[in-house]
Write an enzyme that holds these catalytic residues in place. Structure first.
Site, PDB file in Angstrom:
ATOM      1  NE  ARG A  72       7.168   0.577  10.158  1.00 19.70           N
ATOM      2  CZ  ARG A  72       5.835   0.573   9.364  1.00 19.70           C
ATOM      3  NH1 ARG A  72       5.760   1.033   8.257  1.00 19.70           N
ATOM      4  NH2 ARG A  72       4.777   0.289  10.219  1.00 19.70           N
ATOM      5  NE  ARG A 107      -3.496  -0.626  10.431  1.00 18.65           N
ATOM      6  CZ  ARG A 107      -2.687   0.098  10.078  1.00 18.65           C
ATOM      7  NH1 ARG A 107      -2.396   1.530   9.708  1.00 18.65           N
ATOM      8  NH2 ARG A 107      -1.183  -0.669   9.707  1.00 18.65           N
ATOM      9  NE  ARG A 156       7.857  -2.398   6.173  1.00 23.98           N
ATOM     10  CZ  ARG A 156       6.494  -1.891   5.933  1.00 23.98           C
ATOM     11  NH1 ARG A 156       5.783  -1.966   4.920  1.00 23.98           N
ATOM     12  NH2 ARG A 156       5.865  -1.573   7.230  1.00 23.98           N
ATOM     13  CE  LYS A 174      -2.188  -0.731   4.042  1.00 24.98           C
ATOM     14  NZ  LYS A 174      -1.192  -1.960   4.336  1.00 24.98           N
TER      15      LYS A 174
HETATM   16  P1  AMP Z   1       1.431   1.386   9.441  1.00 23.52           P
HETATM   17  O1  AMP Z   1       2.742   2.322   8.883  1.00 23.52           O
HETATM   18  O2  AMP Z   1       0.393   1.780   8.285  1.00 23.52           O
HETATM   19  O3  AMP Z   1       1.913   0.067   9.382  1.00 23.52           O
HETATM   20  O4  AMP Z   1       1.124   2.016  10.679  1.00 23.52           O
HETATM   21  C1  AMP Z   1       2.120   1.555  11.845  1.00 23.52           C
HETATM   22  C2  AMP Z   1       1.329   1.532  13.161  1.00 23.52           C
HETATM   23  O5  AMP Z   1       0.669   2.892  13.395  1.00 23.52           O
HETATM   24  C3  AMP Z   1       0.405   0.421  13.403  1.00 23.52           C
HETATM   25  O6  AMP Z   1       0.801  -0.866  13.839  1.00 23.52           O
HETATM   26  C4  AMP Z   1      -0.641   1.016  14.400  1.00 23.52           C
HETATM   27  O7  AMP Z   1       0.057   0.985  15.775  1.00 23.52           O
HETATM   28  C5  AMP Z   1      -0.768   2.498  13.953  1.00 23.52           C
HETATM   29  N1  AMP Z   1      -1.686   3.019  13.217  1.00 23.52           N
HETATM   30  C6  AMP Z   1      -1.307   3.549  11.874  1.00 23.52           C
HETATM   31  N2  AMP Z   1      -2.865   3.749  11.386  1.00 23.52           N
HETATM   32  C7  AMP Z   1      -3.643   3.314  12.204  1.00 23.52           C
HETATM   33  C8  AMP Z   1      -5.122   3.112  12.177  1.00 23.52           C
HETATM   34  N3  AMP Z   1      -5.846   3.635  10.967  1.00 23.52           N
HETATM   35  N4  AMP Z   1      -5.693   2.619  13.412  1.00 23.52           N
HETATM   36  C9  AMP Z   1      -4.846   2.494  14.298  1.00 23.52           C
HETATM   37  N5  AMP Z   1      -3.643   2.427  14.481  1.00 23.52           N
HETATM   38  C10 AMP Z   1      -3.090   2.785  13.247  1.00 23.52           C
END
Ligand code: AMP
Length: 212
Positions: free
Chosen positions: A160, A88, A127, A13
């Site tokens: 990360r 989410r 990654r 994504k």
């Molecule tokens: P991502 O970079 O999209 O994988 O997001 C990293 C982390 O940010 C996730 O594992 C959650 O802890 C938090 N996070 C990002 N987007 C959301 C969301 N829409 N709802 C809840 N937590 C989020």
């Protein structure tokens, strides 16, 4: 043009958002990137999100909803945006419908990224992410070249902290539990498409563009 990208962590994504934001001229809105930026700036939202992110859990709905509400009302979102990592949960999806409805907008394309779980785990473990601009590369590619960074000149790649095996497993199970049910919520909507995320990123981009 409003696009929503649905798919598990590592399904592409973020990569597709970065490739498509310049092609379509709309910003990439990643709630994960927003939390990482907030954390690097030590803001209250960033500090609140940290513990959840470190454990691979979701940040509470209301925090995420407030963040995205504020972001979509900024000037650069006027011609549309790409939603990556939001919504989410069902609560978030319903809140998004209300926000868009209130602005007289609707989702144009909903992309479901389909990809086997073993490929996801391998991808996430390998990654590397630029700590400045969020660009994503595999570990070999990240180590091999100096890459132009749109924020700081040259990308600085790191793993990360939530791309470690224990946290990856937790993120996958949280995804299955809380986010996978969103497919049912969206699959009968106009503009819903499924793409094979387990192919060359250029082919994934073409598959998405062909449906726009
Ligand atoms: P991502 O970079 O999209 O994988 O997001 C990293 C982390 O940010 C996730 O594992 C959650 O802890 C938090 N996070 C990002 N987007 C959301 C969301 N829409 N709802 C809840 N937590 C989020």
């Amino acid at each position: 043009m409003i696009l929503l990208f649905l798919g598990p962590p590592g399904s592409g994504k973020g990569t597709q958002s970065k490739l498509l934001e310049s092609k379509l001229g709309v910003p990439h809105l990643s709630t994960g990137d927003m939390f990482r930026k907030a954390l690097s700036e030590q803001t209250p939202v960033g500090l609140q999100a940290k513990g959840f992110m470190d454990r691979g859990e979701y940040v509470p709905d209301q925090v995420v909803i407030d963040l995205i509400k504020e972001r979509v009302s900024q000037a650069d979102s006027a011609n549309g945006f790409i939603l990556d990592g939001f919504p989410r949960t069902l609560n978030q999806a319903e809140a998004l419908d209300r926000v868009l409805q209130g602005m007289g907008l609707k989702l144009d394309v909903i992309v479901n990224f389909q990809i086997p779980e073993d490929v996801l785990v391998a991808r996430l473990s390998d990654r590397r992410t630029c700590t400045k601009c969020g660009r994503i590369l595999g570990s070999k590619a990240a180590a091999a070249a100096s890459v132009d960074c749109k924020v700081s000149g040259v990308c600085e790649f790191a793993q990360r902290s939530d791309d470690q095996p224990v946290v990856i497993r937790k993120r996958m199970s949280v995804y299955q539990e809380q986010t996978a049910p969103l497919l049912k919520f969206y699959q009968s909507r106009p503009g819903f498409i499924t793409v094979d995320g387990d192919q060359d990123p250029g082919l994934v981009t073409q598959a998405i563009l062909s449906r726009i």
